[in-house]
Motif scaffolding. Structure first.
Motif, short mmCIF file in Angstrom:
data_model
loop_
_atom_site.label_atom_id
_atom_site.label_comp_id
_atom_site.label_asym_id
_atom_site.label_seq_id
_atom_site.Cartn_x
_atom_site.Cartn_y
_atom_site.Cartn_z
N PHE A 1 -4.55 -8.63 4.35
CA PHE A 1 -5.66 -9.19 3.60
C PHE A 1 -6.74 -8.13 3.34
O PHE A 1 -7.29 -8.04 2.24
CB PHE A 1 -6.26 -10.38 4.35
N GLN A 2 -7.03 -7.32 4.35
CA GLN A 2 -8.04 -6.27 4.20
C GLN A 2 -7.60 -5.23 3.17
O GLN A 2 -8.40 -4.75 2.36
CB GLN A 2 -8.29 -5.60 5.56
N ALA A 3 -6.31 -4.86 3.20
CA ALA A 3 -5.79 -3.89 2.23
C ALA A 3 -5.87 -4.44 0.82
O ALA A 3 -6.18 -3.70 -0.13
CB ALA A 3 -4.35 -3.52 2.58
N CYS A 4 -5.60 -5.73 0.67
CA CYS A 4 -5.63 -6.33 -0.67
C CYS A 4 -7.05 -6.39 -1.22
O CYS A 4 -7.25 -6.29 -2.44
CB CYS A 4 -4.99 -7.71 -0.64
N VAL A 5 -8.03 -6.54 -0.36
CA VAL A 5 -9.43 -6.46 -0.80
C VAL A 5 -9.69 -5.08 -1.38
O VAL A 5 -10.33 -4.93 -2.43
CB VAL A 5 -10.39 -6.77 0.36
N ALA A 6 -9.18 -4.03 -0.69
CA ALA A 6 -9.34 -2.66 -1.19
C ALA A 6 -8.63 -2.46 -2.51
O ALA A 6 -9.05 -1.64 -3.34
CB ALA A 6 -8.82 -1.66 -0.15
N LEU A 7 -7.57 -3.22 -2.74
CA LEU A 7 -6.79 -3.11 -3.98
C LEU A 7 -7.27 -4.09 -5.05
O LEU A 7 -6.61 -4.26 -6.08
CB LEU A 7 -5.31 -3.36 -3.69
N LYS A 8 -8.40 -4.73 -4.81
CA LYS A 8 -9.03 -5.64 -5.78
C LYS A 8 -8.20 -6.89 -6.04
O LYS A 8 -8.20 -7.43 -7.15
CB LYS A 8 -9.31 -4.91 -7.11
N ILE A 9 -7.51 -7.35 -5.01
CA ILE A 9 -6.76 -8.61 -5.10
C ILE A 9 -7.43 -9.63 -4.19
O ILE A 9 -7.53 -9.41 -2.99
CB ILE A 9 -5.29 -8.42 -4.69
N PRO A 10 -7.91 -10.74 -4.74
CA PRO A 10 -8.58 -11.75 -3.91
C PRO A 10 -7.67 -12.27 -2.80
O PRO A 10 -6.46 -12.42 -3.00
CB PRO A 10 -8.91 -12.87 -4.93
N MET A 11 -8.25 -12.56 -1.64
CA MET A 11 -7.46 -12.99 -0.49
C MET A 11 -6.69 -14.27 -0.75
O MET A 11 -5.61 -14.46 -0.21
CB MET A 11 -8.38 -13.15 0.72
N GLN A 12 -7.25 -15.15 -1.60
CA GLN A 12 -6.57 -16.41 -1.88
C GLN A 12 -5.32 -16.22 -2.73
O GLN A 12 -4.54 -17.16 -2.91
CB GLN A 12 -7.51 -17.41 -2.54
N GLN A 13 -5.14 -14.99 -3.24
CA GLN A 13 -3.94 -14.70 -4.02
C GLN A 13 -2.90 -13.92 -3.21
O GLN A 13 -1.97 -13.37 -3.76
CB GLN A 13 -4.33 -13.92 -5.28
N SER B 1 0.81 -1.22 0.00
CA SER B 1 0.00 0.00 0.00
C SER B 1 0.84 1.27 0.00
O SER B 1 0.44 2.27 -0.59
CB SER B 1 -0.93 0.01 1.23
N MET B 2 1.99 1.22 0.65
CA MET B 2 2.84 2.41 0.74
C MET B 2 3.64 2.67 -0.53
O MET B 2 3.91 3.82 -0.87
CB MET B 2 3.81 2.28 1.92
N PHE B 3 4.01 1.59 -1.24
CA PHE B 3 4.96 1.75 -2.33
C PHE B 3 4.47 1.28 -3.70
O PHE B 3 4.90 1.81 -4.73
CB PHE B 3 6.26 1.00 -2.01
N PHE B 4 3.60 0.29 -3.76
CA PHE B 4 3.32 -0.39 -5.03
C PHE B 4 1.90 -0.20 -5.57
O PHE B 4 1.52 -0.87 -6.53
CB PHE B 4 3.59 -1.90 -4.88
N THR B 5 1.09 0.67 -4.98
CA THR B 5 -0.29 0.77 -5.46
C THR B 5 -0.42 1.22 -6.92
O THR B 5 -1.31 0.73 -7.61
CB THR B 5 -1.14 1.68 -4.56
N ASN C 1 -0.64 6.02 -11.24
CA ASN C 1 -1.71 5.47 -10.42
C ASN C 1 -3.07 5.86 -10.99
O ASN C 1 -3.43 7.03 -11.03
CB ASN C 1 -1.59 5.96 -8.98
N GLU C 2 -3.83 4.87 -11.41
CA GLU C 2 -5.13 5.13 -11.99
C GLU C 2 -6.19 5.42 -10.93
O GLU C 2 -7.27 5.94 -11.25
CB GLU C 2 -5.56 3.93 -12.85
N HIS C 3 -5.89 5.09 -9.69
CA HIS C 3 -6.84 5.33 -8.59
C HIS C 3 -6.05 5.77 -7.37
O HIS C 3 -5.87 4.99 -6.41
CB HIS C 3 -7.66 4.07 -8.28
N SER C 4 -5.58 7.01 -7.37
CA SER C 4 -4.73 7.50 -6.27
C SER C 4 -5.43 7.38 -4.92
O SER C 4 -4.79 7.07 -3.91
CB SER C 4 -4.32 8.95 -6.52
N ARG C 5 -6.71 7.62 -4.89
CA ARG C 5 -7.46 7.56 -3.63
C ARG C 5 -7.41 6.17 -3.02
O ARG C 5 -7.46 6.01 -1.80
CB ARG C 5 -8.91 7.99 -3.88
N ARG C 6 -7.28 5.16 -3.88
CA ARG C 6 -7.24 3.79 -3.40
C ARG C 6 -5.99 3.53 -2.55
O ARG C 6 -6.00 2.65 -1.67
CB ARG C 6 -7.28 2.82 -4.58
N SER C 7 -4.93 4.30 -2.78
CA SER C 7 -3.72 4.17 -1.96
C SER C 7 -4.03 4.50 -0.51
O SER C 7 -3.58 3.82 0.42
CB SER C 7 -2.62 5.10 -2.48
#
Length: 258
Positions: free
Chosen positions: A95-107, A56-60, A218-224
């Motif tokens: 896991f919660q941050a990855c949900v916000a970043l549209k990455i499934p928890m199983q990944q 979240s800090m570096f790769f969004t 970043n296509e969605h800066s707010r998502r960071s």
């Protein structure tokens, strides 16, 4: 009066740069980044990080770019960030941050190895890292890895060790289709220039016309901010300030590891 003009000029430059970032996020950009000389195909990308919240800090910007283009992004976090005894909490926050970043928890996978513990001065074995990463790319059919460069943005030793572990794997593997890209570390001024760094980032990317360096906006800066806020145990005032001022919130410059 002179100071007023300086502050007004800097504020104007910030706004203009932010508009530039927002504009670039809405047009085709970095077309060749995921094509590898071929037509579009879905890539299996593994983002290798050291701690929960690195993503979240570096790769969004990179994550948002890849997911918006339909690529399969997976995350391997090589520690649970237990330096302050909050490892289990930070693991769930990831896991919660990855949900916000549209990455499934199983990944998303975290590693809690006794020899890979979070902390300054904690030296991680590069061969062990290479082995863990190799197992992951084999089991998940990974064809692209993205990670830190040898400075690791902040100079954190764990970030640097992750880079060296990936490089050890790359130089020892026979998988010729495996691409590795590293997040370019910048100097302090550029690091805290927010969207203003877009001008230099684009310039350096254009200088490398062979495609070995890419600037991903970043296509969605707010998502960071939303993703980083999920790391509530880490979401203190100076990290809120970092996410606001950091150029890594608005763009990533990636360099291909040869």
């Amino acid at each position: 009066m002179a100071w007023v003009l300086v502050i007004a000029s800097l504020f104007s430059l910030w706004i203009i740069s932010l508009c530039k970032v927002l504009l670039l996020s809405r047009i085709p950009f970095a077309k060749r980044f995921t094509q590898n000389g071929r037509a579009f195909r879905k890539r299996n990308v593994l983002l290798v990080i050291a701690h929960p919240d690195d993503e979240s800090m570096f790769f969004t910007p990179t994550i948002n770019f890849l997911t918006s283009k339909g690529h399969n992004v997976q995350i391997l976090c090589l520690s649970i960030g237990d330096a302050d005894g909050k490892g289990n909490i930070r693991k769930q926050e990831l896991f919660q941050a990855c949900v916000a970043l549209k990455i499934p928890m199983q990944q998303v996978k975290t590693v809690n190895h006794p020899d890979l513990q979070d902390g300054f001065g904690k030296v991680w074995n590069h061969s062990l890292l290479a082995k863990i990463i190799e197992e992951e790319i084999t089991s998940r059919c990974i064809d692209m890895i993205i990670t830190f460069d040898n400075y690791g943005v902040s100079g954190h030793c764990n970030h640097c060790d992750v880079h060296h572990g990936v490089c050890k794997l790359l130089h020892g593997t026979l998988q010729r289709d495996l691409e590795v890209w590293e997040l370019v570390s910048t100097n302090l001024l550029r690091k805290y220039s927010g969207p203003v760094d877009i001008w230099l980032s684009m310039f350096w990317a254009m200088l490398n016309s062979n495609g070995t360096m890419q600037c991903l906006v970043n296509e969605h800066s707010r998502r960071s901010f939303i993703a980083m806020a999920q790391h509530s145990s880490q979401w203190v005032w100076f990290r809120k300030l970092f996410v606001t001022l950091s150029s890594y919130t608005y763009m990533n410059t990636l360099k291909k590891v040869q």
